[in-house]
Design a protein around this motif. Structure first.
Motif, PDB file in Angstrom:
ATOM      1  N   ILE A 189      -3.895   0.343   0.695  1.00 22.41           N
ATOM      2  CA  ILE A 189      -2.510  -0.088   0.865  1.00 22.41           C
ATOM      3  C   ILE A 189      -1.619   1.142   0.767  1.00 22.41           C
ATOM      4  N   LYS A 190      -0.767   1.290   1.754  1.00 22.80           N
ATOM      5  CA  LYS A 190       0.156   2.419   1.784  1.00 22.80           C
ATOM      6  C   LYS A 190       1.206   2.244   0.694  1.00 22.80           C
ATOM      7  N   LYS A 191       1.458   3.330  -0.025  1.00 29.06           N
ATOM      8  CA  LYS A 191       2.499   3.309  -1.045  1.00 29.06           C
ATOM      9  C   LYS A 191       3.860   3.184  -0.386  1.00 29.06           C
TER      10      LYS A 191
END
Length: 69
Positions: free
Chosen positions: A66-68
């Motif tokens: 999951i992209k920050k």
């Protein structure tokens, strides 16, 4: 918490044992995969990412990136 402790905690929380997971990995890889082998890989930190993904799948988890924000 170390990765070893995190993986072991997830295994136990889902009602599995290292022995059970090793037996399932043995079936998936169609080769010898002992509980001692799995424990040693976790202890030494030499477990492969594919093995971690397979363990997650066996115990009912899915690993996602999951992209920050």
């Amino acid at each position: 918490m170390t990765i070893k402790d995190e993986i072991k905690a997830k295994i136990i929380s889902k009602g599995w044992t290292i022995k059970d997971v090793a037996a399932e990995l043995e079936k998936r890889y169609n080769s010898s995969y002992s509980p001692e082998n799995l424990s040693n890989k976790l202890r030494r930190g030499t477990i492969k990412y594919q093995e971690v993904k397979d363990i997650a799948d066996i115990i009912g988890y899915k690993i996602e990136w999951i992209k920050k924000q």
